[in-house]
Design a protein around this motif. Structure first.
Motif, PDB file in Angstrom:
ATOM      1  N   GLU A  27      -0.963   3.693  -9.356  1.00 12.97           N
ATOM      2  CA  GLU A  27       1.016   4.604  -8.911  1.00 12.97           C
ATOM      3  C   GLU A  27       1.187   3.259  -7.611  1.00 12.97           C
ATOM      4  N   THR A  28       1.098   1.997  -7.506  1.00  9.76           N
ATOM      5  CA  THR A  28       0.920   1.221  -7.089  1.00  9.76           C
ATOM      6  C   THR A  28       2.578   1.268  -7.033  1.00  9.76           C
ATOM      7  N   ASN A  29       3.636   1.673  -7.881  1.00 10.01           N
ATOM      8  CA  ASN A  29       4.787   1.287  -7.362  1.00 10.01           C
ATOM      9  C   ASN A  29       5.721   3.023  -7.117  1.00 10.01           C
ATOM     10  N   ASP A  30       4.373   4.236  -7.101  1.00  8.45           N
ATOM     11  CA  ASP A  30       5.096   5.340  -6.089  1.00  8.45           C
ATOM     12  C   ASP A  30       4.912   5.305  -5.654  1.00  8.45           C
ATOM     13  N   ILE A  31       4.236   4.572  -4.496  1.00  9.01           N
ATOM     14  CA  ILE A  31       3.716   4.839  -2.711  1.00  9.01           C
ATOM     15  C   ILE A  31       4.810   4.870  -1.511  1.00  9.01           C
ATOM     16  N   ASP A  32       4.622   6.123  -1.254  1.00  9.08           N
ATOM     17  CA  ASP A  32       5.808   6.227  -0.155  1.00  9.08           C
ATOM     18  C   ASP A  32       4.431   6.203   0.965  1.00  9.08           C
ATOM     19  N   TRP A  49       0.265  10.200   1.611  1.00  9.82           N
ATOM     20  CA  TRP A  49      -0.248   9.750   0.082  1.00  9.82           C
ATOM     21  C   TRP A  49      -1.196   9.710  -0.631  1.00  9.82           C
ATOM     22  N   PHE A 102      -3.914  10.958  -3.290  1.00  4.33           N
ATOM     23  CA  PHE A 102      -4.194   9.930  -4.286  1.00  4.33           C
ATOM     24  C   PHE A 102      -5.762   9.944  -4.758  1.00  4.33           C
ATOM     25  N   GLY A 148      -3.307   1.557  -5.405  1.00 10.78           N
ATOM     26  CA  GLY A 148      -2.308   2.176  -5.648  1.00 10.78           C
ATOM     27  C   GLY A 148      -3.533   1.921  -7.437  1.00 10.78           C
TER      28      GLY A 148
END
Length: 64
Positions: free
Chosen positions: A5-10, A17, A21, A43
């Motif tokens: 989920e590295t591209n989905d981190i807020d 978050w 996770f 992530g």
């Protein structure tokens, strides 16, 4: 790697978050009956069947 989920981190909501996770990771790992997992590079989830090395960028968790 079980999950990435590295591209989905807020990043603005990092403190909310990250616990979410880790809970998602624990649930996925628990479904596979593993009891150790690592969160790497913010992530990425590695389970106990995957090769991962311990580094300063990794958190290891044990489910009991």
């Amino acid at each position: 790697m079980m999950l990435n989920e590295t591209n989905d981190i807020d990043w603005d909501k990092w403190s909310a978050w990250l616990p979410d996770f880790v809970c998602r990771c624990a649930n996925l790992v628990n479904e596979k009956n593993y009891n150790v997992f690592g969160v790497h590079m913010y992530g990425m989830l590695f389970d106990s069947s995957s090769y991962f090395s311990i580094s300063s960028h990794q958190l290891l968790f044990y489910i009991h």
